[in-house]
Design a protein around this motif. Structure first.
Motif, PDB file in Angstrom:
ATOM      1  N   ALA A 112       0.828  -1.201   0.000  1.00  0.00           N
ATOM      2  CA  ALA A 112       0.000   0.000   0.000  1.00  0.00           C
ATOM      3  C   ALA A 112       0.868   1.258   0.000  1.00  0.00           C
ATOM      4  CB  ALA A 112      -0.935  -0.006   1.206  1.00  0.00           C
ATOM      5  N   SER A 113       1.958   1.240   0.772  1.00  0.00           N
ATOM      6  CA  SER A 113       2.824   2.416   0.851  1.00  0.00           C
ATOM      7  C   SER A 113       3.485   2.712  -0.490  1.00  0.00           C
ATOM      8  CB  SER A 113       3.896   2.238   1.929  1.00  0.00           C
ATOM      9  OG  SER A 113       4.992   1.449   1.470  1.00  0.00           O
ATOM     10  N   GLN A 114       3.862   1.662  -1.222  1.00  0.00           N
ATOM     11  CA  GLN A 114       4.484   1.874  -2.527  1.00  0.00           C
ATOM     12  C   GLN A 114       3.467   2.369  -3.547  1.00  0.00           C
ATOM     13  OE1 GLN A 114       8.053   1.666  -2.847  1.00  0.00           O
ATOM     14  NE2 GLN A 114       7.397   1.818  -0.719  1.00  0.00           N
ATOM     15  N   PHE A 115       2.248   1.857  -3.488  1.00  0.00           N
ATOM     16  CA  PHE A 115       1.207   2.358  -4.386  1.00  0.00           C
ATOM     17  C   PHE A 115       0.925   3.828  -4.092  1.00  0.00           C
ATOM     18  CE2 PHE A 115      -3.174   3.258  -5.587  1.00  0.00           C
ATOM     19  CZ  PHE A 115      -3.203   2.792  -6.890  1.00  0.00           C
ATOM     20  N   GLU A 116       0.834   4.160  -2.824  1.00  0.00           N
ATOM     21  CA  GLU A 116       0.529   5.543  -2.450  1.00  0.00           C
ATOM     22  C   GLU A 116       1.654   6.498  -2.854  1.00  0.00           C
ATOM     23  OE1 GLU A 116      -2.167   6.893  -1.209  1.00  0.00           O
ATOM     24  OE2 GLU A 116      -3.313   5.037  -0.985  1.00  0.00           O
ATOM     25  N   SER A 117       2.910   6.085  -2.624  1.00  0.00           N
ATOM     26  CA  SER A 117       4.017   7.012  -2.863  1.00  0.00           C
ATOM     27  C   SER A 117       4.513   7.010  -4.310  1.00  0.00           C
ATOM     28  CB  SER A 117       5.189   6.734  -1.914  1.00  0.00           C
ATOM     29  OG  SER A 117       5.733   5.441  -2.104  1.00  0.00           O
ATOM     30  N   CYS A 118       4.183   5.984  -5.075  1.00  0.00           N
ATOM     31  CA  CYS A 118       4.592   5.952  -6.489  1.00  0.00           C
ATOM     32  C   CYS A 118       3.452   6.369  -7.415  1.00  0.00           C
ATOM     33  CB  CYS A 118       5.079   4.554  -6.866  1.00  0.00           C
ATOM     34  SG  CYS A 118       6.581   4.031  -6.018  1.00  0.00           S
ATOM     35  N   VAL A 119       2.305   5.715  -7.258  1.00  0.00           N
ATOM     36  CA  VAL A 119       1.189   5.986  -8.158  1.00  0.00           C
ATOM     37  C   VAL A 119       0.389   7.204  -7.714  1.00  0.00           C
ATOM     38  CG1 VAL A 119      -0.934   5.074  -9.171  1.00  0.00           C
ATOM     39  CG2 VAL A 119       1.035   3.568  -8.821  1.00  0.00           C
ATOM     40  N   MET A 120      -0.111   7.181  -6.490  1.00  0.00           N
ATOM     41  CA  MET A 120      -1.000   8.255  -6.067  1.00  0.00           C
ATOM     42  C   MET A 120      -0.277   9.595  -5.940  1.00  0.00           C
ATOM     43  SD  MET A 120      -3.830   6.890  -6.287  1.00  0.00           S
ATOM     44  CE  MET A 120      -4.672   8.425  -5.873  1.00  0.00           C
ATOM     45  N   ILE A 142       8.426  14.729 -14.801  1.00  0.00           N
ATOM     46  CA  ILE A 142       9.521  13.759 -14.810  1.00  0.00           C
ATOM     47  C   ILE A 142       9.376  12.875 -13.584  1.00  0.00           C
ATOM     48  CG2 ILE A 142      12.025  13.430 -14.802  1.00  0.00           C
ATOM     49  CD1 ILE A 142      12.184  16.393 -15.870  1.00  0.00           C
ATOM     50  N   GLY A 143       9.150  11.601 -13.809  1.00  0.00           N
ATOM     51  CA  GLY A 143       9.021  10.659 -12.707  1.00  0.00           C
ATOM     52  C   GLY A 143      10.309   9.876 -12.527  1.00  0.00           C
ATOM     53  N   TYR A 159       8.180  -2.721  -4.285  1.00  0.00           N
ATOM     54  CA  TYR A 159       8.797  -1.600  -5.002  1.00  0.00           C
ATOM     55  C   TYR A 159       8.487  -1.680  -6.488  1.00  0.00           C
ATOM     56  CZ  TYR A 159      12.638   1.720  -6.045  1.00  0.00           C
ATOM     57  OH  TYR A 159      13.400   2.786  -6.461  1.00  0.00           O
ATOM     58  N   VAL A 160       8.660  -2.861  -7.064  1.00  0.00           N
ATOM     59  CA  VAL A 160       8.391  -3.056  -8.487  1.00  0.00           C
ATOM     60  C   VAL A 160       6.914  -2.808  -8.798  1.00  0.00           C
ATOM     61  CG1 VAL A 160       8.234  -4.811 -10.298  1.00  0.00           C
ATOM     62  CG2 VAL A 160      10.333  -4.584  -8.962  1.00  0.00           C
ATOM     63  N   ALA A 161       6.030  -3.304  -7.955  1.00  0.00           N
ATOM     64  CA  ALA A 161       4.602  -3.113  -8.182  1.00  0.00           C
ATOM     65  C   ALA A 161       4.251  -1.631  -8.201  1.00  0.00           C
ATOM     66  CB  ALA A 161       3.792  -3.836  -7.099  1.00  0.00           C
ATOM     67  N   GLY A 162       4.801  -0.876  -7.249  1.00  0.00           N
ATOM     68  CA  GLY A 162       4.534   0.557  -7.212  1.00  0.00           C
ATOM     69  C   GLY A 162       5.094   1.279  -8.421  1.00  0.00           C
ATOM     70  N   LYS A 163       6.326   0.953  -8.789  1.00  0.00           N
ATOM     71  CA  LYS A 163       6.978   1.654  -9.896  1.00  0.00           C
ATOM     72  C   LYS A 163       6.393   1.260 -11.247  1.00  0.00           C
ATOM     73  CE  LYS A 163       9.962   4.251  -7.710  1.00  0.00           C
ATOM     74  NZ  LYS A 163       9.841   5.734  -7.719  1.00  0.00           N
ATOM     75  N   ARG A 164       5.975   0.006 -11.401  1.00  0.00           N
ATOM     76  CA  ARG A 164       5.335  -0.379 -12.663  1.00  0.00           C
ATOM     77  C   ARG A 164       3.959   0.267 -12.790  1.00  0.00           C
ATOM     78  NH1 ARG A 164       7.943  -4.595 -15.528  1.00  0.00           N
ATOM     79  NH2 ARG A 164       6.018  -5.156 -16.604  1.00  0.00           N
ATOM     80  N   GLY A 165       3.273   0.445 -11.663  1.00  0.00           N
ATOM     81  CA  GLY A 165       2.027   1.197 -11.689  1.00  0.00           C
ATOM     82  C   GLY A 165       2.270   2.644 -12.078  1.00  0.00           C
ATOM     83  N   MET A 166       3.331   3.221 -11.555  1.00  0.00           N
ATOM     84  CA  MET A 166       3.717   4.582 -11.910  1.00  0.00           C
ATOM     85  C   MET A 166       4.018   4.685 -13.404  1.00  0.00           C
ATOM     86  SD  MET A 166       7.036   6.559 -10.388  1.00  0.00           S
ATOM     87  CE  MET A 166       7.595   8.131 -11.036  1.00  0.00           C
ATOM     88  N   ASP A 167       4.693   3.686 -13.937  1.00  0.00           N
ATOM     89  CA  ASP A 167       5.031   3.662 -15.354  1.00  0.00           C
ATOM     90  C   ASP A 167       3.767   3.724 -16.211  1.00  0.00           C
ATOM     91  OD1 ASP A 167       6.951   2.974 -17.671  1.00  0.00           O
ATOM     92  OD2 ASP A 167       5.479   1.360 -17.780  1.00  0.00           O
ATOM     93  N   LEU A 169       0.816   4.866 -15.389  1.00  0.00           N
ATOM     94  CA  LEU A 169       0.178   6.168 -15.218  1.00  0.00           C
ATOM     95  C   LEU A 169       0.871   7.227 -16.075  1.00  0.00           C
ATOM     96  CD1 LEU A 169      -1.904   7.830 -13.392  1.00  0.00           C
ATOM     97  CD2 LEU A 169       0.153   8.549 -12.192  1.00  0.00           C
ATOM     98  N   TYR A 170       2.200   7.239 -16.069  1.00  0.00           N
ATOM     99  CA  TYR A 170       2.937   8.261 -16.813  1.00  0.00           C
ATOM    100  C   TYR A 170       2.753   8.102 -18.320  1.00  0.00           C
ATOM    101  CZ  TYR A 170       5.271  10.953 -13.237  1.00  0.00           C
ATOM    102  OH  TYR A 170       5.522  11.827 -12.219  1.00  0.00           O
ATOM    103  N   ARG A 171       2.669   6.867 -18.807  1.00  0.00           N
ATOM    104  CA  ARG A 171       2.461   6.664 -20.241  1.00  0.00           C
ATOM    105  C   ARG A 171       1.087   7.175 -20.668  1.00  0.00           C
ATOM    106  NH1 ARG A 171       6.320   2.718 -22.399  1.00  0.00           N
ATOM    107  NH2 ARG A 171       7.649   2.021 -20.680  1.00  0.00           N
ATOM    108  N   VAL A 172       0.072   6.924 -19.854  1.00  0.00           N
ATOM    109  CA  VAL A 172      -1.259   7.434 -20.163  1.00  0.00           C
ATOM    110  C   VAL A 172      -1.285   8.961 -20.071  1.00  0.00           C
ATOM    111  CG1 VAL A 172      -3.678   7.471 -19.430  1.00  0.00           C
ATOM    112  CG2 VAL A 172      -2.415   5.307 -19.457  1.00  0.00           C
ATOM    113  N   LEU A 173      -0.657   9.508 -19.043  1.00  0.00           N
ATOM    114  CA  LEU A 173      -0.616  10.961 -18.888  1.00  0.00           C
ATOM    115  C   LEU A 173       0.057  11.620 -20.087  1.00  0.00           C
ATOM    116  CD1 LEU A 173      -1.223  13.371 -16.972  1.00  0.00           C
ATOM    117  CD2 LEU A 173       1.082  13.058 -16.026  1.00  0.00           C
TER     118      LEU A 173
END
Length: 254
Positions: A112-120, A142-143, A159-167, A169-173
């Motif tokens: 949850a912490s990685q999702f919150e700090s990477c994606v959210m 720039i992420g 860590y990977v789950a959070g960062k891949r979620g971030m990836d 999000l950034y591609r869609v953005l």
């Protein structure tokens, strides 16, 4: 002569007091940017960085915020706009630290912490700062991602789950706001040498270096250099990119 010139730009770096963030602050300021120094807990380091930036002749403000909380980020946006004006460059660098272990042993709170700090964090930053960029028809997101997102090694799961979620999000953005002249990219450091390593004499790791094509670890300055490039007009036709700065340790394929 080609140079990186960020004169007149306002750059926000989240996690600015961290090992990589502090070098990004100095580098963007040296390139001419005024800087928003975000921190969560390390107020003393934030004050040191502010003094360094001001000594360069640039403006710098310090803002404390919880990047996992939307209201906190929106309040940061209001404070920044009031003191420095609209933000031109957003660098999402902050991430929650935790102890890595196997999926079976990792606590669900760590995921949850990685999702919150990477994606959210990136969702909130987008909602807070993209509208003004759209209005002005320019901007940079720039992420800071990681080579781990391509490695998927044991114990990296949260860590990977959070960062891949971030990836994702950034591609869609990048697709959604590109028509407004705004670029959205990611820098993915390898295992990077920072001040902590220099102080502890832990710069070398033969096991890791032996697998890297360039046969060495990268430095915090090399990460900041790529961030500065992506923040500048030199990268005006690059968006949606995931750029490893890992000496070739990971190589995205086509």
């Amino acid at each position: 002569m080609i140079s990186i010139d960020l004169t007149g730009k306002v750059a926000l770096i989240t996690g600015a007091t961290g090992d990589l963030g502090r070098v990004m602050v100095r580098t963007l300021a040296k390139a001419g940017a005024d800087v928003v120094i975000h921190y969560n807990q390390n107020a003393a380091k934030a004050e040191e960085l502010q003094a360094e930036v001001e000594d360069m002749g640039r403006r710098a403000i310090i803002v404390q915020a919880d990047v996992t909380n939307g209201e906190s980020i929106y309040a940061m946006k209001d404070a920044v706009t009031e003191q420095l004006g609209a933000v031109d460059i957003v660098v999402a660098n902050a991430v929650i630290q935790y102890q890595w272990t196997s999926i079976l042993e990792q606590s669900v709170e760590d995921y949850a912490s990685q999702f919150e700090s990477c994606v959210m964090q990136s969702v909130y930053l987008s909602k807070a700062f993209a509208p003004a960029m759209i209005e002005r028809k320019r901007g940079r997101f720039i992420g800071i991602n990681t080579e781990c997102a391509m490695q998927n090694f044991a114990t990296q799961s949260a860590y990977v789950a959070g960062k891949r979620g971030m990836d994702g999000l950034y591609r869609v953005l990048a697709r959604e706001i590109g028509e407004h002249g705004i670029t959205v990219n990611q820098v993915a450091p390898g295992w990077t040498i920072s001040d902590r390593d220099r102080q502890n004499n832990t710069e070398r790791s033969e096991g890791y270096e032996s697998k890297v094509p360039l046969k060495r670890r990268g430095t915090d300055q090399e990460i900041a250099n790529v961030v500065a490039f992506l923040a500048s007009d030199l990268s005006s036709y690059i968006t949606g990119a995931y750029i490893p700065v890992s000496g070739g340790n990971v190589m995205p394929t086509i």
